[in-house]
Design a protein around this motif. Structure first.
Motif, PDB file in Angstrom:
ATOM      1  N   LEU A 127      49.901 -18.689  42.292  1.00  0.00           N
ATOM      2  CA  LEU A 127      50.379 -17.324  42.157  1.00  0.00           C
ATOM      3  C   LEU A 127      49.958 -16.548  43.394  1.00  0.00           C
ATOM      4  O   LEU A 127      48.816 -16.652  43.857  1.00  0.00           O
ATOM      5  N   THR A 128      50.867 -15.772  43.945  1.00  0.00           N
ATOM      6  CA  THR A 128      50.571 -15.007  45.152  1.00  0.00           C
ATOM      7  C   THR A 128      50.859 -13.523  44.919  1.00  0.00           C
ATOM      8  O   THR A 128      51.423 -13.144  43.893  1.00  0.00           O
ATOM      9  N   SER A 129      50.451 -12.718  45.874  1.00  0.00           N
ATOM     10  CA  SER A 129      50.719 -11.270  45.856  1.00  0.00           C
ATOM     11  C   SER A 129      50.151 -10.594  44.620  1.00  0.00           C
ATOM     12  O   SER A 129      50.810  -9.790  43.958  1.00  0.00           O
ATOM     13  N   LEU A 130      48.897 -10.920  44.280  1.00  0.00           N
ATOM     14  CA  LEU A 130      48.253 -10.263  43.150  1.00  0.00           C
ATOM     15  C   LEU A 130      47.784  -8.868  43.544  1.00  0.00           C
ATOM     16  O   LEU A 130      47.354  -8.627  44.672  1.00  0.00           O
ATOM     17  N   LYS A 131      47.870  -7.964  42.596  1.00  0.00           N
ATOM     18  CA  LYS A 131      47.420  -6.598  42.821  1.00  0.00           C
ATOM     19  C   LYS A 131      46.389  -6.247  41.759  1.00  0.00           C
ATOM     20  O   LYS A 131      46.298  -6.891  40.705  1.00  0.00           O
ATOM     21  N   PHE A 164      53.530 -12.896  35.450  1.00  0.00           N
ATOM     22  CA  PHE A 164      54.294 -13.928  36.127  1.00  0.00           C
ATOM     23  C   PHE A 164      55.163 -14.659  35.110  1.00  0.00           C
ATOM     24  O   PHE A 164      54.671 -15.449  34.293  1.00  0.00           O
ATOM     25  N   ASN A 165      56.465 -14.393  35.165  1.00  0.00           N
ATOM     26  CA  ASN A 165      57.403 -15.101  34.306  1.00  0.00           C
ATOM     27  C   ASN A 165      57.782 -16.438  34.938  1.00  0.00           C
ATOM     28  O   ASN A 165      57.435 -16.734  36.078  1.00  0.00           O
ATOM     29  N   ASN A 166      58.529 -17.235  34.185  1.00  0.00           N
ATOM     30  CA  ASN A 166      59.065 -18.515  34.660  1.00  0.00           C
ATOM     31  C   ASN A 166      57.969 -19.445  35.172  1.00  0.00           C
ATOM     32  O   ASN A 166      58.008 -19.971  36.283  1.00  0.00           O
ATOM     33  N   VAL A 198      43.649 -24.356  31.517  1.00  0.00           N
ATOM     34  CA  VAL A 198      42.193 -24.305  31.687  1.00  0.00           C
ATOM     35  C   VAL A 198      41.789 -24.583  33.135  1.00  0.00           C
ATOM     36  O   VAL A 198      40.630 -24.399  33.504  1.00  0.00           O
ATOM     37  N   THR A 199      42.720 -25.026  33.969  1.00  0.00           N
ATOM     38  CA  THR A 199      42.390 -25.325  35.367  1.00  0.00           C
ATOM     39  C   THR A 199      42.642 -24.141  36.288  1.00  0.00           C
ATOM     40  O   THR A 199      42.527 -24.270  37.503  1.00  0.00           O
ATOM     41  N   GLY A 200      42.970 -22.980  35.759  1.00  0.00           N
ATOM     42  CA  GLY A 200      43.273 -21.833  36.599  1.00  0.00           C
ATOM     43  C   GLY A 200      42.029 -21.161  37.154  1.00  0.00           C
ATOM     44  O   GLY A 200      41.028 -20.989  36.447  1.00  0.00           O
ATOM     45  N   TYR A 201      42.064 -20.824  38.435  1.00  0.00           N
ATOM     46  CA  TYR A 201      40.953 -20.089  39.025  1.00  0.00           C
ATOM     47  C   TYR A 201      41.451 -19.307  40.230  1.00  0.00           C
ATOM     48  O   TYR A 201      42.425 -19.684  40.881  1.00  0.00           O
ATOM     49  N   PRO A 202      40.750 -18.197  40.596  1.00  0.00           N
ATOM     50  CA  PRO A 202      41.176 -17.361  41.721  1.00  0.00           C
ATOM     51  C   PRO A 202      40.671 -17.902  43.056  1.00  0.00           C
ATOM     52  O   PRO A 202      39.624 -18.531  43.146  1.00  0.00           O
ATOM     53  N   ILE A 203      41.443 -17.622  44.120  1.00  0.00           N
ATOM     54  CA  ILE A 203      41.019 -17.893  45.492  1.00  0.00           C
ATOM     55  C   ILE A 203      40.424 -16.596  46.032  1.00  0.00           C
ATOM     56  O   ILE A 203      41.088 -15.553  46.032  1.00  0.00           O
ATOM     57  N   LEU A 204      39.182 -16.671  46.502  1.00  0.00           N
ATOM     58  CA  LEU A 204      38.429 -15.463  46.852  1.00  0.00           C
ATOM     59  C   LEU A 204      38.158 -15.355  48.351  1.00  0.00           C
ATOM     60  O   LEU A 204      38.094 -16.373  49.042  1.00  0.00           O
ATOM     61  N   PRO A 205      37.953 -14.136  48.855  1.00  0.00           N
ATOM     62  CA  PRO A 205      37.518 -13.957  50.250  1.00  0.00           C
ATOM     63  C   PRO A 205      36.093 -14.485  50.419  1.00  0.00           C
ATOM     64  O   PRO A 205      35.361 -14.661  49.444  1.00  0.00           O
ATOM     65  N   PRO A 206      35.661 -14.728  51.655  1.00  0.00           N
ATOM     66  CA  PRO A 206      34.298 -15.192  51.894  1.00  0.00           C
ATOM     67  C   PRO A 206      33.266 -14.228  51.326  1.00  0.00           C
ATOM     68  O   PRO A 206      33.358 -13.021  51.506  1.00  0.00           O
ATOM     69  N   GLY A 207      32.302 -14.787  50.614  1.00  0.00           N
ATOM     70  CA  GLY A 207      31.212 -13.993  50.084  1.00  0.00           C
ATOM     71  C   GLY A 207      31.501 -13.312  48.764  1.00  0.00           C
ATOM     72  O   GLY A 207      30.594 -12.790  48.124  1.00  0.00           O
ATOM     73  N   ALA A 208      32.742 -13.293  48.338  1.00  0.00           N
ATOM     74  CA  ALA A 208      33.091 -12.635  47.072  1.00  0.00           C
ATOM     75  C   ALA A 208      32.765 -13.551  45.889  1.00  0.00           C
ATOM     76  O   ALA A 208      32.696 -14.769  46.029  1.00  0.00           O
ATOM     77  N   GLU A 209      32.567 -12.927  44.723  1.00  0.00           N
ATOM     78  CA  GLU A 209      32.240 -13.675  43.520  1.00  0.00           C
ATOM     79  C   GLU A 209      33.062 -13.154  42.354  1.00  0.00           C
ATOM     80  O   GLU A 209      33.424 -11.973  42.295  1.00  0.00           O
ATOM     81  N   ILE A 244      45.741 -11.409  34.597  1.00  0.00           N
ATOM     82  CA  ILE A 244      46.839 -12.339  34.881  1.00  0.00           C
ATOM     83  C   ILE A 244      47.483 -12.739  33.561  1.00  0.00           C
ATOM     84  O   ILE A 244      46.831 -13.297  32.675  1.00  0.00           O
ATOM     85  N   LYS A 245      48.771 -12.431  33.466  1.00  0.00           N
ATOM     86  CA  LYS A 245      49.515 -12.697  32.244  1.00  0.00           C
ATOM     87  C   LYS A 245      50.687 -13.619  32.565  1.00  0.00           C
ATOM     88  O   LYS A 245      51.440 -13.375  33.522  1.00  0.00           O
TER      89      LYS A 245
END
Length: 526
Positions: A152-156, A162-164, A172-183, A217-218
């Motif tokens: 998923l991209t362009s999260l606000k 996110f349909n379709n 259960v394998t979903g996780y966010p991609i974070l900037p360096p140092g973020a938690e 995230i829905k």
């Protein structure tokens, strides 16, 4: 350790690191012989290195998350910096702006997405985030082999719907991609029911330990009518083989991988034989809606197998629409087409194909068509082929029925279609449009060369007719057509007039332009 804590810990360690920006670009690899260029495939689209001259810093590329991190000196003005990069793609853009290495300036105080385009047109995004960012750069659902299944991209900040979604997601394998140092300091349970209803909440704390943002995230549940399964990758397309009653919608163009010995999760023996047709053993009775997108480079090498095409058998409830197949290369046994091998009462509309299709073997009554092998009925339900075309070059073996559009058309509805590909082989029952025809067809034409056969229809069966249909006598090389005497042969100049051939050729279906053959309204690739 709980699954929830495990995901949080993984994200913290995976993305903690350099305070800075995520930046994309490439640095070309040195070689002992600078005159020998690196080998780059048509699908390559990576940023291989990234750096800045002033200040003199170099980015670190993470190919798994498609991010690039960099540490800038304190007090650096980030609002107007030019990056130096190398790439394996043909171009790099930010939004609609082409990026020139070492020249194009961007504002790196904000999150930036770079898009790398490969030679074949496929793309890959790289995301760059500013220091102390609490942005979620992307969100992935991983497959069983730890590869990204859906990104998923362009999260606000706030709720993201996110349909379709693709079929068969392991939520259960979903996780966010974070900037360096973020938690990720808090998030809900990664259960499908939560994603489908209220959504799952993620709170991100930036490296400064102060900046925070919360995201929900829905992913609404599949609905056959209002929310069909989305197709984003070749693997998602292949999942239709396990959901023969369900509906699918292409969300972007699909680039099929080369059949070069490399194994992919795309059915049996893809590495040597290519695509395994959908509905290979049971009819496909769902819907595949291309939504104006294309599937490129579909390859099948299954010469000892019958009913070979993108879809093997399309059932009476099956629908394929708004889809283009570009540069197909299909080799099958009997009943071969680009789009559908055996249409048994299904509906095909606003589709097209380009490339080559061939049938092998010496058995009689083999059927090979540029778009459809056999167009058939199902207990009185006529198969429909509407507002579609083929430029495929067709080759059929001895004793086969081969056509630029359809091999064998029996008790079906064919309207507003055309074929321009050549039809060749050592048979005598070929047609530039249809090899063997056993029903009335309307408002169709053909222009492809055929050495032996009919200008429109090769063999007329069941006293069939082709009213308001035409063929080019010069380009086909044929002055006759076995169609009941209703079709009309015209010269190339007559075929390329700017006015409709007659009153049944309406502006709702056809566009006429001086010096060109008619084209179909609302169908791509023309």
């Amino acid at each position: 350790m709980s699954k929830k804590l495990k995901l949080a810990t993984m994200s913290i360690f995976k993305y903690a690191g350099l305070l800075a920006l995520l930046i994309m670009v490439g640095y070309s690899c040195s070689s002992d012989d600078p005159d020998v260029p690196p080998v780059v495939s048509r699908t390559d689209k990576a940023i291989t290195a990234f750096s800045f001259v002033n200040p003199a810093v170099t980015g670190v590329i993470d190919e798994k998350t498609h991010t690039i991190s960099i540490t800038f000196p304190a007090q650096t003005d980030l609002t107007s910096l030019a990056a130096t990069f190398t790439t394996t793609g043909t171009k790099v853009t930010v939004g609609t702006v082409n990026q020139v290495s070492g020249t194009t300036k961007n504002d790196f105080s904000k999150t930036i997405t770079y898009t790398v385009t490969a030679e074949d047109g496929s793309t890959q995004n790289y995301t760059i985030a500013p220091p102390n960012s609490a942005d979620i750069l992307g969100f992935t659902f991983e497959a069983s082999n730890n590869e990204t299944y859906w990104e998923l991209t362009s999260l606000k900040e706030g709720t993201n719907t996110f349909n379709n979604a693709p079929a068969d997601i392991e939520f259960v394998t979903g996780y966010p991609i974070l900037p360096p140092g973020a938690e990720v300091t808090a998030f809900g349970d990664n259960e499908q029911s939560n994603y489908n209803t209220t959504g799952v909440s993620f709170t991100v704390t930036a490296a400064d330990k102060k900046t925070k943002k919360t995201y929900v995230i829905k992913v609404p549940a599949y609905n056959k009518s209002t929310n069909p399964y989305g197709v984003y990758t070749p693997e998602h397309l292949w999942s239709a083989s396990y959901h023969l009653e369900d509906n699918f919608k292409l969300m972007n163009d699909i680039i099929m991988p080369a059949v070069d010995g490399t194994e992919y999760a795309l059915g049996s023996n893809y590495q040597t034989q290519g695509w395994n047709p959908i509905g290979d053993f049971d009819s496909f009775n769902g819907t595949i809606d291309g939504d104006g997108h294309v599937v490129k480079n579909l390859t099948i090498k299954r010469t000892s197998t019958d009913d070979i095409a993108f879809v093997s058998t399309l059932g009476s409830k099956g629908v394929v629409k708004n889809l283009g197949l570009v540069s197909v290369k299909i080799e099958g046994g009997g009943n071969v087409g680009a789009l559908v091998a055996n249409n048994v009462g299904g509906t095909i509309s606003r589709c097209y194909a380009t490339g080559t299709v061939s049938s092998t073997g010496s058995q009689i009554n083999r059927h090979v068509g540029g778009l459809v092998g056999i167009n058939n009925d199902a207990n009185g339900i006529a198969g429909k082929l509407l507002n579609s075309y083929s430029t495929v070059n067709v080759t059929g073996p001895a004793n086969s029925f081969a056509g630029g559009l359809i091999g064998y058309n029996y008790l079906c509805d064919v309207q507003n279609c055309y074929a321009t590909g050549t039809v060749s082989g050592t048979y005598k029952n070929g047609g530039a449009l249809i090899g063997k025809n056993a029903c009335e067809i309307n408002n169709c034409y053909a222009t492809g060369n055929i050495k032996v056969g009919g200008g429109l229809v090769g063999f007329n069966f069941n006293w069939s007719a082709a009213p308001d249909c035409f063929w080019d006598t010069q380009t086909t090389g044929q002055t006759t057509s076995d169609d009941g005497g209703d079709a009309v042969g015209k010269t190339t100049a007559q075929m390329k007039t700017a006015t409709p051939y007659n009153s049944t050729w309406t502006a709702a279906n056809w566009k006429f332009t001086a010096g060109q053959y008619p084209t179909l309204v609302g169908v791509g690739g023309q």
